[in-house]
Scaffold this active site. Structure first.
Site, short mmCIF file in Angstrom:
data_model
loop_
_atom_site.label_atom_id
_atom_site.label_comp_id
_atom_site.label_asym_id
_atom_site.label_seq_id
_atom_site.Cartn_x
_atom_site.Cartn_y
_atom_site.Cartn_z
N ALA A 199 -5.07 67.35 12.83
CA ALA A 199 -4.59 67.12 11.45
C ALA A 199 -3.82 68.33 10.92
CB ALA A 199 -5.78 66.81 10.55
N CYS B 280 -36.94 73.09 -7.54
CA CYS B 280 -36.42 73.06 -8.92
C CYS B 280 -37.35 73.89 -9.81
CB CYS B 280 -36.42 71.59 -9.36
SG CYS B 280 -35.89 71.28 -11.03
N CYS C 133 -32.65 67.40 -8.00
CA CYS C 133 -34.11 67.46 -8.04
C CYS C 133 -34.67 66.07 -7.67
CB CYS C 133 -34.58 67.87 -9.44
SG CYS C 133 -36.38 67.86 -9.58
N ASP D 53 -17.77 69.13 2.18
CA ASP D 53 -17.60 70.58 2.35
C ASP D 53 -16.88 71.30 1.22
OD1 ASP D 53 -14.89 69.94 2.88
OD2 ASP D 53 -15.20 69.94 5.04
N ASN E 260 -5.33 61.33 13.99
CA ASN E 260 -6.60 61.65 14.64
C ASN E 260 -6.30 62.23 16.01
OD1 ASN E 260 -9.35 61.39 15.85
ND2 ASN E 260 -9.76 60.08 14.09
N THR F 2 -11.10 60.66 10.71
CA THR F 2 -12.39 59.96 10.58
C THR F 2 -12.57 59.01 11.77
OG1 THR F 2 -13.78 58.47 9.27
CG2 THR F 2 -11.40 58.23 8.98
N GLN G 186 -14.72 61.62 2.72
CA GLN G 186 -16.12 61.43 3.10
C GLN G 186 -16.78 62.79 3.25
OE1 GLN G 186 -16.38 58.19 6.36
NE2 GLN G 186 -14.26 58.80 6.34
N ASN G 187 -15.98 63.84 3.20
CA ASN G 187 -16.51 65.18 3.46
C ASN G 187 -17.25 65.73 2.26
OD1 ASN G 187 -15.18 64.79 5.81
ND2 ASN G 187 -13.51 66.21 5.38
N HIS H 271 -19.29 60.84 -0.37
CA HIS H 271 -20.62 61.18 0.13
C HIS H 271 -21.22 62.40 -0.56
CE1 HIS H 271 -19.53 58.82 4.04
NE2 HIS H 271 -19.87 58.02 3.04
C1 BJW Z 1 -9.83 65.15 14.37
C2 BJW Z 1 -9.80 66.50 14.65
C3 BJW Z 1 -8.67 67.17 14.23
C4 BJW Z 1 -11.65 65.83 15.37
N1 BJW Z 1 -7.72 66.50 13.61
N2 BJW Z 1 -8.87 64.50 13.76
C5 BJW Z 1 -22.14 47.45 7.30
C6 BJW Z 1 -22.24 47.24 8.66
C7 BJW Z 1 -23.05 48.05 9.46
C8 BJW Z 1 -23.78 49.10 8.90
C9 BJW Z 1 -23.67 49.32 7.56
C10 BJW Z 1 -22.86 48.51 6.77
N3 BJW Z 1 -22.94 48.96 5.49
C11 BJW Z 1 -23.76 50.04 5.46
C12 BJW Z 1 -24.23 50.27 6.71
C13 BJW Z 1 -25.16 51.34 7.11
C14 BJW Z 1 -24.50 52.69 7.20
C15 BJW Z 1 -23.42 52.67 8.28
O1 BJW Z 1 -22.24 52.63 8.01
N4 BJW Z 1 -23.80 52.72 9.52
C16 BJW Z 1 -22.83 52.71 10.63
C17 BJW Z 1 -22.85 54.06 11.34
C18 BJW Z 1 -23.17 51.57 11.54
N5 BJW Z 1 -23.95 53.11 5.93
C19 BJW Z 1 -24.72 53.60 4.98
O2 BJW Z 1 -25.92 53.70 5.14
C20 BJW Z 1 -24.07 54.01 3.68
N6 BJW Z 1 -24.79 53.43 2.60
C21 BJW Z 1 -24.61 52.17 2.21
O3 BJW Z 1 -23.71 51.49 2.61
O4 BJW Z 1 -25.56 51.74 1.31
C22 BJW Z 1 -25.75 50.33 1.15
C23 BJW Z 1 -26.34 49.75 2.43
C24 BJW Z 1 -27.30 50.45 3.14
C25 BJW Z 1 -27.84 49.91 4.32
C26 BJW Z 1 -27.37 48.68 4.80
C27 BJW Z 1 -26.37 48.01 4.09
C28 BJW Z 1 -25.87 48.54 2.88
C29 BJW Z 1 -24.15 55.51 3.49
C30 BJW Z 1 -23.37 56.27 4.49
C31 BJW Z 1 -23.60 57.77 4.26
C32 BJW Z 1 -23.00 58.61 5.34
N7 BJW Z 1 -23.50 59.94 5.20
C33 BJW Z 1 -22.99 61.00 6.08
C34 BJW Z 1 -23.73 62.31 5.76
C35 BJW Z 1 -23.23 62.89 4.45
C36 BJW Z 1 -23.93 64.16 4.11
C37 BJW Z 1 -23.58 65.31 5.01
O5 BJW Z 1 -22.42 65.58 5.30
O6 BJW Z 1 -24.51 65.98 5.39
O7 BJW Z 1 -21.59 61.15 5.90
S1 BJW Z 1 -23.13 60.58 7.83
C38 BJW Z 1 -21.60 61.26 8.29
O8 BJW Z 1 -20.66 60.22 8.71
C39 BJW Z 1 -21.01 61.86 7.01
C40 BJW Z 1 -19.56 61.54 7.16
O9 BJW Z 1 -18.92 61.60 5.91
C41 BJW Z 1 -19.58 60.17 7.76
C42 BJW Z 1 -18.32 59.79 8.46
O10 BJW Z 1 -18.07 60.61 9.56
P1 BJW Z 1 -16.59 61.09 9.84
O11 BJW Z 1 -16.08 61.88 8.71
O12 BJW Z 1 -15.77 59.95 10.25
O13 BJW Z 1 -16.83 62.14 11.04
P2 BJW Z 1 -17.00 61.83 12.60
O14 BJW Z 1 -17.59 63.03 13.21
O15 BJW Z 1 -17.64 60.55 12.84
O16 BJW Z 1 -15.49 61.67 13.11
C43 BJW Z 1 -14.61 62.78 13.13
C44 BJW Z 1 -13.25 62.24 13.57
O17 BJW Z 1 -12.32 63.30 13.50
C45 BJW Z 1 -13.23 61.72 15.01
O18 BJW Z 1 -12.55 60.47 15.03
C46 BJW Z 1 -12.45 62.78 15.77
O19 BJW Z 1 -11.67 62.22 16.83
C47 BJW Z 1 -11.55 63.30 14.69
N8 BJW Z 1 -11.12 64.67 14.86
N9 BJW Z 1 -11.03 66.83 15.31
C48 BJW Z 1 -7.88 65.14 13.42
N10 BJW Z 1 -8.56 68.50 14.48
#
Ligand code: BJW
Length: 238
Positions: A222, A139, A118, A95, A204, A179, A92-93, A110
């Site tokens: 990790a 652009c 653009c 980076d 995690n 995640t 999902q990263n 992502h």
């Molecule tokens: C460690 C550690 C160490 C710390 N070692 N571990 C169904 C139900 C409900 C809602 C939805 C659904 N389907 C879609 C949605 C809406 C939405 C969604 O999911 N919302 C929920 C939050 C409720 N999803 C979307 O909108 C997606 N689009 C989509 O589905 O389109 C169709 C649709 C739209 C609308 C409705 C229905 C359908 C798109 C999602 C895009 C996410 N984008 C981002 C930004 C990307 C760009 C950027 O980076 O700038 O992606 S948001 C952000 O969250 C980023 C990440 O990839 C993503 C996930 O986060 P991640 O990686 O899990 O990070 P954290 O910070 O949350 O967690 C870190 C973890 O690491 C923690 O657990 C720590 O404990 C752990 N940790 N240090 C190991 N050292």
């Protein structure tokens, strides 16, 4: 974990895998930038309202990521790929640290912070300038550029998503690393794998909504735990 082959491994990673490299995660205290929460900035609405603010955040993150190195967890996954015939790393990263560690069989769900798109022509181009010469960047056609990443409410690339679902469906072992497992559709992948009989291991620093479904939960950073896990997996004979 007996009687399973290591020929098919699917890995799902999130921001936590890069935390050990110094990249902030999204949720929790770490996810704050100035007074904003990451979730408030990673939206098309925020970009429409104030593209310069959103770009300042991305420019800051690009600078920070550029100064970070892949850690032992990224490197271990790159090594794992060399040993497994059927290996897919779904991240999902945005980076780029997995590529920098050498991973090739990679699906970036992502998008990438190192690609710009653009908003007029939809053309995508690589861009590694740090800092960006102008914020917000434009652009050559004059249109506003945006990061080629997936924001909330936006669709993921259908081919990339389909490949991720296929991988989850056929996986026999899925590792879910760093995640919070709350963002869809990525958060559904472990459940799909599990329903199809995969053995699920979560790494995690804390428990997540996935932990109750996982066959094993390894609590710890990790960068420490993934190399140890790989050492253990390598020793499993078929
Ligand atoms: C460690 C550690 C160490 C710390 N070692 N571990 C169904 C139900 C409900 C809602 C939805 C659904 N389907 C879609 C949605 C809406 C939405 C969604 O999911 N919302 C929920 C939050 C409720 N999803 C979307 O909108 C997606 N689009 C989509 O589905 O389109 C169709 C649709 C739209 C609308 C409705 C229905 C359908 C798109 C999602 C895009 C996410 N984008 C981002 C930004 C990307 C760009 C950027 O980076 O700038 O992606 S948001 C952000 O969250 C980023 C990440 O990839 C993503 C996930 O986060 P991640 O990686 O899990 O990070 P954290 O910070 O949350 O967690 C870190 C973890 O690491 C923690 O657990 C720590 O404990 C752990 N940790 N240090 C190991 N050292």
């Amino acid at each position: 974990m007996t009687g399973r082959t290591l020929d098919s491994i699917v890995v799902l990673t999130g921001a936590g895998i890069s935390a050990g490299s110094g990249v902030p995660t999204f949720r929790g205290e770490d996810g704050l930038w100035r007074q904003y929460r990451a979730e408030e900035l990673a939206t098309p609405q925020a970009f429409q309202r104030d593209p310069a603010l959103v770009w300042e955040w991305y420019d800051w993150r690009r600078g920070l990521i550029a100064s970070c190195e892949p850690n032992a967890a990224h490197q271990t996954l790159a090594e794992m790929e060399q040993h497994c015939e059927d290996f897919i790393l779904i991240t999902q990263n945005v980076d780029g640290l997995h590529q920098r560690a050498g991973s090739q069989r990679l699906l970036e769900l992502h998008g990438s912070i190192w690609q710009l798109r653009c908003t007029v022509e939809n053309r995508v181009a690589e861009n590694s300038a740090v800092p960006l010469p102008e914020v917000p960047p434009r652009c050559s056609c004059g249109g506003l550029l945006r990061p080629h990443v997936v924001w909330f409410g936006e669709s993921l690339d259908p081919e990339t998503l389909a490949a991720a679902f296929r991988a989850a469906e056929r996986s026999r072992l899925m590792l879910v690393i760093g995640t919070s497992a709350v963002v869809q559709p990525a958060a559904s992948l472990p459940a799909i794998a599990k329903d199809r009989g995969a053995y699920l291991i979560e790494v995690n620093v804390e428990r997540t909504p996935l932990s109750t479904y996982a066959d094993e939960v390894i609590l710890g950073p990790a960068a420490e735990q993934v190399p140890k896990l790989w050492h253990r997996l390598k020793d499993i004979t078929i």
